[in-house]
Design a protein around this motif. Structure first.
Motif, PDB file in Angstrom:
ATOM      1  N   ASN A   1      24.864 -10.144  31.204  1.00 44.70           N
ATOM      2  CA  ASN A   1      25.506  -9.130  32.031  1.00 44.70           C
ATOM      3  C   ASN A   1      24.505  -8.160  32.638  1.00 44.70           C
ATOM      4  OD1 ASN A   1      28.692  -9.164  32.000  1.00 44.70           O
ATOM      5  ND2 ASN A   1      28.022  -9.872  29.984  1.00 44.70           N
TER       6      ASN A   1
ATOM      7  N   ALA B   1      23.980  -7.996  36.719  1.00 44.96           N
ATOM      8  CA  ALA B   1      24.206  -6.704  37.372  1.00 44.96           C
ATOM      9  C   ALA B   1      22.948  -6.238  38.102  1.00 44.96           C
ATOM     10  CB  ALA B   1      24.642  -5.661  36.342  1.00 44.96           C
TER      11      ALA B   1
ATOM     12  N   ARG C   1      22.370  -7.930  41.420  1.00 47.83           N
ATOM     13  CA  ARG C   1      23.390  -7.664  42.432  1.00 47.83           C
ATOM     14  C   ARG C   1      23.992  -8.958  42.975  1.00 47.83           C
ATOM     15  NH1 ARG C   1      25.920  -3.727  42.070  1.00 47.83           N
ATOM     16  NH2 ARG C   1      26.400  -3.579  44.279  1.00 47.83           N
TER      17      ARG C   1
ATOM     18  N   ARG D   1      30.065 -11.388  42.396  1.00 47.84           N
ATOM     19  CA  ARG D   1      30.905 -11.914  41.326  1.00 47.84           C
ATOM     20  C   ARG D   1      32.374 -11.817  41.691  1.00 47.84           C
ATOM     21  NH1 ARG D   1      28.081  -7.972  37.317  1.00 47.84           N
ATOM     22  NH2 ARG D   1      27.677  -7.081  39.369  1.00 47.84           N
TER      23      ARG D   1
ATOM     24  N   TYR E   1      36.328 -11.428  40.022  1.00 47.57           N
ATOM     25  CA  TYR E   1      36.958 -10.842  38.843  1.00 47.57           C
ATOM     26  C   TYR E   1      38.389 -11.354  38.695  1.00 47.57           C
ATOM     27  CZ  TYR E   1      32.974  -7.749  39.357  1.00 47.57           C
ATOM     28  OH  TYR E   1      31.708  -7.258  39.486  1.00 47.57           O
TER      29      TYR E   1
ATOM     30  N   PHE F   1      32.223  -5.550  28.315  1.00 46.61           N
ATOM     31  CA  PHE F   1      32.028  -5.737  29.757  1.00 46.61           C
ATOM     32  C   PHE F   1      33.316  -5.990  30.532  1.00 46.61           C
ATOM     33  CE2 PHE F   1      28.615  -7.607  27.179  1.00 46.61           C
ATOM     34  CZ  PHE F   1      27.616  -6.678  27.416  1.00 46.61           C
TER      35      PHE F   1
ATOM     36  N   THR G   1      34.762 -10.484  34.823  1.00 49.85           N
ATOM     37  CA  THR G   1      34.436 -11.851  35.200  1.00 49.85           C
ATOM     38  C   THR G   1      35.157 -12.809  34.259  1.00 49.85           C
ATOM     39  OG1 THR G   1      32.509 -11.955  33.744  1.00 49.85           O
ATOM     40  CG2 THR G   1      32.143 -11.134  35.990  1.00 49.85           C
TER      41      THR G   1
ATOM     42  N   TRP H   1      22.655  -1.546  29.092  1.00 47.48           N
ATOM     43  CA  TRP H   1      23.806  -1.770  29.975  1.00 47.48           C
ATOM     44  C   TRP H   1      24.165  -0.478  30.694  1.00 47.48           C
ATOM     45  CZ3 TRP H   1      26.222  -5.049  32.695  1.00 47.48           C
ATOM     46  CH2 TRP H   1      27.549  -4.849  33.111  1.00 47.48           C
TER      47      TRP H   1
ATOM     48  N   ASP I   1      28.942  -2.010  35.638  1.00 43.64           N
ATOM     49  CA  ASP I   1      29.138  -2.945  36.750  1.00 43.64           C
ATOM     50  C   ASP I   1      29.900  -2.200  37.846  1.00 43.64           C
ATOM     51  OD1 ASP I   1      29.937  -4.906  38.520  1.00 43.64           O
ATOM     52  OD2 ASP I   1      30.553  -6.341  36.973  1.00 43.64           O
ATOM     53  N   ARG I   2      29.180  -1.770  38.872  1.00 45.35           N
ATOM     54  CA  ARG I   2      29.808  -0.970  39.924  1.00 45.35           C
ATOM     55  C   ARG I   2      30.856  -1.755  40.698  1.00 45.35           C
ATOM     56  NH1 ARG I   2      24.677   1.344  43.047  1.00 45.35           N
ATOM     57  NH2 ARG I   2      23.902  -0.713  42.451  1.00 45.35           N
ATOM     58  N   ASP I   3      30.625  -3.048  40.866  1.00 51.48           N
ATOM     59  CA  ASP I   3      31.617  -3.856  41.584  1.00 51.48           C
ATOM     60  C   ASP I   3      32.916  -3.959  40.786  1.00 51.48           C
ATOM     61  OD1 ASP I   3      29.861  -4.278  43.682  1.00 51.48           O
ATOM     62  OD2 ASP I   3      29.088  -6.165  42.849  1.00 51.48           O
TER      63      ASP I   3
END
Length: 366
Positions: A175, A179, A182, A185, A187, A215, A240, A306, A309-311
């Motif tokens: 992960n 990340a 970039r 991905r 979801y 995550f 994900t 970690w 995950d902005r996305d």
């Protein structure tokens, strides 16, 4: 493609059907406010016996149609996803007034992406294909984690602990690297918990653990049960495919482990009575969290940090534009301390399936 049940049209009584349509209207109004800025005008809602599609927006008659088969045979997450999908069609048609594109053209896909809506109309939001989750890398990592979790079921405590730590490190490394790169991905979303039952403090603790260390994003959401005309509460997890699979496994594993440890230790002198069960089990989850946090701290020393995950954050907030946070407290007593002590010894592993039997959950594909 749906295989309609022969009795689906008869299964909904007139009263249940009317209650379902009221619920759909309530859900439509809520999504209209939160996701579409209140710019949609409510259409006529219709249940049909159509077998070829799950839902349909009819522009000429201003009708939003849902399949009875969908309503009766599929989870509420899929029903709600189809409703959102058809609302997106209505938005493109009546608000944006786009005419020169196909039904699922660029504008439609952008409207869905901006609002966390499934653009495929196939049910629950999920990756568009095997290319999701950074190509095949996520599936390869998941397969390696499955093998490590199988080893973590070893009766040798030392070997089991090593296998679990390696699985934890592999999840974190994958992960962090994805990340940092970039990589695009996809979801997906799933629901956890029995909507027919009240949620417990133990489930809440597990949900918080998943959100913190596995995550995924987790939120409590209301759902509707059209077969009985009642509402319920479940946990929605988003992430994900590999991370959602892992989170589902951990959720089921910890519920079963908390029950097992309570049965084994309920006569501990620190447990006063059966009323301490949830307090003890909450301690189990907290103890397991202590163990994972200690492992994560050690892994940070190797550079595996970690940062999120902005996305996924954007996907989550698109699905839930308005989120309410609540704090709850659990009583800390001797039973909680006993559970926490037991939780620190828990080793996450893959359950051994009975050969040739369908009894028992298959939590991860082997």
């Amino acid at each position: 493609m749906f295989d309609p049940a022969s009795t689906s049209a008869e299964a909904l009584t007139a009263a249940l059907e009317a209650a379902f349509l009221r619920e759909i209207r309530w859900r439509y109004d809520a999504d209209n406010r939160l996701r579409f800025g209140g710019r949609l005008v409510a259409p006529v809602f219709v249940l049909s016996d159509a077998a070829a599609h799950l839902g349909r927006w009819h522009a000429a008659t201003r009708t939003l149609e849902l399949s009875r088969t969908l309503v009766m045979s599929r989870p509420w997450l899929e029903v709600a996803s189809v409703l959102e999908h058809e609302m997106a069609h209505q938005f493109v048609d009546e608000v944006l007034r786009i005419r020169g594109e196909t039904a699922h053209g660029d504008t439609f896909r952008r409207v869905c992406a901006d609002r966390g809506i499934d653009a495929r109309a196939a049910g629950a939001p999920a990756p568009a294909g095997p290319g999701g989750d950074a190509g095949d890398a996520g599936e390869r990592v998941l397969d390696r984690i499955r093998k490590l979790l199988a080893l973590a079921g070893s009766p040798n405590q030392h070997e089991a602990e090593i296998a679990m730590r390696k699985a934890h490190e592999l999840m974190l490394r994958h992960n962090v690297e994805v990340a940092a790169a970039r990589v695009e991905r996809s979801y997906e979303v799933r629901h956890l918990g029995d909507p027919h039952k009240r949620r417990t403090r133990v489930e809440s603790d597990i949900a918080a653990l998943l959100s913190e260390l596995f995550f995924v994003k987790v939120i409590r959401v209301p759902i509707y049960l059209p077969q009985v005309g009642k509402s319920g509460i479940v946990y929605e997890i988003a992430g994900t495919h590999a991370n959602v699979e892992m989170a589902c496994h951990v959720y089921a594993f910890l519920l079963a482990t908390a029950d097992r440890l309570w049965a084994e230790n309920r006569h501990d002198t620190r447990v006063r009575s059966g009323r301490d069960r949830l307090i003890y089990q909450s301690g189990v989850i907290r103890g397991f969290r202590d163990k994972l946090v200690a492992e994560r701290s050690g892994l940070q020393q190797t550079g595996l940090v970690w940062v999120g995950d902005r996305d996924l954050d954007r996907f989550y907030h698109a699905r839930h534009p308005r989120i309410t946070h609540r704090r709850t407290q659990v009583r800390i007593n001797g039973a909680h301390a006993a559970g926490r002590e037991a939780g620190r010894t828990v080793v996450l592993h893959k359950p051994v399936e009975r050969g040739g039997s369908s009894v028992g959950p298959r939590l991860l594909r082997g």
